[in-house]
Design an enzyme around this catalytic site. Structure first.
Site, PDB file in Angstrom:
ATOM      1  CE  LYS A 129       7.315  32.319  44.857  1.00 21.60           C
ATOM      2  NZ  LYS A 129       8.321  32.209  45.874  1.00 21.60           N
ATOM      3  CE1 TYR A 161       7.251  40.231  22.073  1.00 21.31           C
ATOM      4  CE2 TYR A 161       8.147  42.261  20.975  1.00 21.31           C
ATOM      5  CZ  TYR A 161       8.319  41.156  21.203  1.00 21.31           C
ATOM      6  OH  TYR A 161       9.344  40.434  21.136  1.00 21.31           O
ATOM      7  CE  LYS A 165       8.998  39.657  25.134  1.00 21.48           C
ATOM      8  NZ  LYS A 165       9.630  38.080  25.049  1.00 21.48           N
TER       9      LYS A 165
HETATM   10  N1  LIG Z   1      11.689  37.053  16.019  1.00 20.99           N
HETATM   11  C1  LIG Z   1      12.291  38.240  16.337  1.00 20.99           C
HETATM   12  O1  LIG Z   1      12.744  38.871  15.451  1.00 20.99           O
HETATM   13  C2  LIG Z   1      12.602  38.563  17.871  1.00 20.99           C
HETATM   14  C3  LIG Z   1      13.184  39.739  18.097  1.00 20.99           C
HETATM   15  C4  LIG Z   1      13.426  40.164  19.432  1.00 20.99           C
HETATM   16  C5  LIG Z   1      12.890  39.390  20.447  1.00 20.99           C
HETATM   17  N2  LIG Z   1      12.369  38.218  20.106  1.00 20.99           N
HETATM   18  C6  LIG Z   1      11.746  37.350  21.137  1.00 20.99           C
HETATM   19  O2  LIG Z   1      12.091  35.961  20.941  1.00 20.99           O
HETATM   20  C7  LIG Z   1      11.345  35.105  21.516  1.00 20.99           C
HETATM   21  C8  LIG Z   1      11.008  34.259  20.289  1.00 20.99           C
HETATM   22  O3  LIG Z   1      10.182  34.885  19.614  1.00 20.99           O
HETATM   23  P1  LIG Z   1       9.758  34.303  18.142  1.00 20.99           P
HETATM   24  O4  LIG Z   1       8.649  34.805  17.847  1.00 20.99           O
HETATM   25  O5  LIG Z   1      10.742  34.265  17.007  1.00 20.99           O
HETATM   26  O6  LIG Z   1       9.310  32.955  18.499  1.00 20.99           O
HETATM   27  P2  LIG Z   1       9.916  31.354  18.080  1.00 20.99           P
HETATM   28  O7  LIG Z   1      10.945  31.053  19.137  1.00 20.99           O
HETATM   29  O8  LIG Z   1      10.541  31.479  16.704  1.00 20.99           O
HETATM   30  O9  LIG Z   1       8.664  30.686  18.277  1.00 20.99           O
HETATM   31  C9  LIG Z   1       7.687  30.576  19.478  1.00 20.99           C
HETATM   32  C10 LIG Z   1       7.834  29.387  20.234  1.00 20.99           C
HETATM   33  O10 LIG Z   1       7.097  29.294  21.013  1.00 20.99           O
HETATM   34  C11 LIG Z   1       5.913  28.592  21.341  1.00 20.99           C
HETATM   35  N3  LIG Z   1       4.829  29.327  21.845  1.00 20.99           N
HETATM   36  C12 LIG Z   1       4.179  30.292  21.532  1.00 20.99           C
HETATM   37  N4  LIG Z   1       3.393  30.863  22.306  1.00 20.99           N
HETATM   38  C13 LIG Z   1       3.324  29.933  23.011  1.00 20.99           C
HETATM   39  C14 LIG Z   1       2.336  29.759  24.402  1.00 20.99           C
HETATM   40  N5  LIG Z   1       1.253  30.618  24.655  1.00 20.99           N
HETATM   41  N6  LIG Z   1       2.446  28.699  25.041  1.00 20.99           N
HETATM   42  C15 LIG Z   1       3.509  27.584  24.665  1.00 20.99           C
HETATM   43  N7  LIG Z   1       4.235  27.620  23.694  1.00 20.99           N
HETATM   44  C16 LIG Z   1       4.229  28.993  22.984  1.00 20.99           C
HETATM   45  C17 LIG Z   1       5.595  28.165  19.868  1.00 20.99           C
HETATM   46  O11 LIG Z   1       5.170  26.693  19.410  1.00 20.99           O
HETATM   47  P3  LIG Z   1       3.602  26.815  19.353  1.00 20.99           P
HETATM   48  O12 LIG Z   1       3.110  27.851  18.366  1.00 20.99           O
HETATM   49  O13 LIG Z   1       3.378  25.198  19.099  1.00 20.99           O
HETATM   50  O14 LIG Z   1       3.008  26.918  20.990  1.00 20.99           O
HETATM   51  C18 LIG Z   1       6.905  28.404  19.232  1.00 20.99           C
HETATM   52  O15 LIG Z   1       7.597  26.854  19.317  1.00 20.99           O
HETATM   53  C19 LIG Z   1      10.341  35.951  21.988  1.00 20.99           C
HETATM   54  O16 LIG Z   1      10.337  36.046  23.288  1.00 20.99           O
HETATM   55  C20 LIG Z   1      10.513  37.144  21.391  1.00 20.99           C
HETATM   56  O17 LIG Z   1       9.896  38.355  22.131  1.00 20.99           O
HETATM   57  C21 LIG Z   1      12.231  37.806  18.910  1.00 20.99           C
END
Ligand SMILES: NC(=O)c1ccc[n+]([C@@H]2O[C@H](COP(=O)([O-])OP(=O)(O)OC[C@H]3O[C@@H](n4cnc5c(N)ncnc54)[C@H](OP(=O)(O)O)[C@@H]3O)[C@@H](O)[C@H]2O)c1
Length: 264
Positions: A129, A161, A165
């Site tokens: 927003k 979670y 999503k």
């Molecule tokens: N990985 C999978 O298999 C997968 C599958 C389906 C969907 N997704 C989606 O893809 C996205 C990325 O997921 P990922 O787990 O793979 O993560 P990622 O992109 O590998 O890492 C998460 C990033 O977000 C930052 N972050 C996390 N929590 C935060 C917070 N509270 N405030 C500020 N920064 C934050 C982390 O840095 P810091 O720790 O330094 O804050 C990191 O840079 C998510 O939306 C997830 O739902 C992932």
């Protein structure tokens, strides 16, 4: 993508892109894909050192401006203050960060569940927003919200979670239509397994259809402006069709629990 397409992308969504959750993994892949297209970056993550090291690398490699904002996206008021204080035009928001407590909801602390809502629901809704106001005024811009195959149906042991999503996918679909007349493109990226540090920590075995973060980021950015949702990877597209269209809900939930049930 050729140089001309990169330039058009920058004209439509530049000059600055804000990537919420961008120090590593998929968030870093989005930031790199955007820097490659010539967009300047506003990067948000909690770990200041990791964020700044990554930001410096992007600046050196792609000669773009990089602003690092160390912040917890679960604290929206602070995020809003930092973002509002910026004096740069943001034409693209990628909301990537998510919090995913693994286990039964009845066993989770209230604080964990509140953090799911703060990071995965309140954050993308309010930041969208906030940033869309200027995009509407400028009659151009883009918003990418991250969703997941886990959000296609109930996902035991990831229930809160997965619900968050689902929220992001439905939000993006509604905004796709609402913001289209204002020249602002919105897309939900419904991802399957991605090779990120977070995924590798939670899951030992590689799920079918697992993609690299770079592939997911490129696919989502290339689909922006074309569709309200994108599902990177053929296996994941087939899985979503099966889970959301073909199978009865009970069966879809049971199938999902066969892969999420082993998470710890
Ligand atoms: N990985 C999978 O298999 C997968 C599958 C389906 C969907 N997704 C989606 O893809 C996205 C990325 O997921 P990922 O787990 O793979 O993560 P990622 O992109 O590998 O890492 C998460 C990033 O977000 C930052 N972050 C996390 N929590 C935060 C917070 N509270 N405030 C500020 N920064 C934050 C982390 O840095 P810091 O720790 O330094 O804050 C990191 O840079 C998510 O939306 C997830 O739902 C992932």
């Amino acid at each position: 993508m050729n140089q001309r397409k990169f330039e058009n992308f920058k004209l439509k969504y530049g000059p600055y892109a804000l990537v919420a959750g961008s120090s590593e993994g998929l968030g870093a892949a989005y930031a790199e894909a955007l820097a490659k297209r010539g967009l300047n970056l506003v990067l948000i993550a909690r770990r200041k050192d990791v964020l700044e090291t990554f930001g410096k690398a992007m600046k050196e490699k792609y000669s773009v401006d990089v602003i690092c904002l160390p912040a917890d996206l679960g604290d929206y008021e602070r995020t809003k203050k930092l973002v509002t204080a910026l004096d740069v035009p943001i034409g693209l928001l990628v909301y990537n960060a998510a919090y995913c407590p693994i286990g039964l909801v009845e066993a989770a602390a209230e604080e964990q569940l509140a953090q799911v809502v703060a990071v995965n629901v309140k954050g993308p809704l309010l930041l969208t927003k906030l940033l869309s106001q200027k995009m509407i005024q400028n009659h151009r811009g883009g918003i990418v919200l991250m969703s997941s195959l886990a959000g296609t149906q109930g996902s035991p042991k990831l229930a809160s979670y997965a619900a968050s999503k689902s929220f992001n996918a439905i939000l993006a679909e509604g905004l796709w239509q609402e913001l289209k007349p204002h020249g602002v493109d919105v897309i939900a990226c419904i991802a399957g397994a991605i090779l990120t540090p977070g995924y590798q920590q939670a899951q030992q075995a590689k799920a079918p259809g697992t993609l690299t973060a770079a592939k997911v980021a490129e696919t989502a950015l290339n689909a922006l402006g074309k569709y309200p949702i994108v599902i990177p990877g053929g296996v994941n597209k087939a899985a979503r069709f099966l889970l959301s269209r073909l199978l009865p809900r009970k069966t879809a939930i049971t199938i999902m629990s066969q892969s999420t049930g082993s998470l710890s």
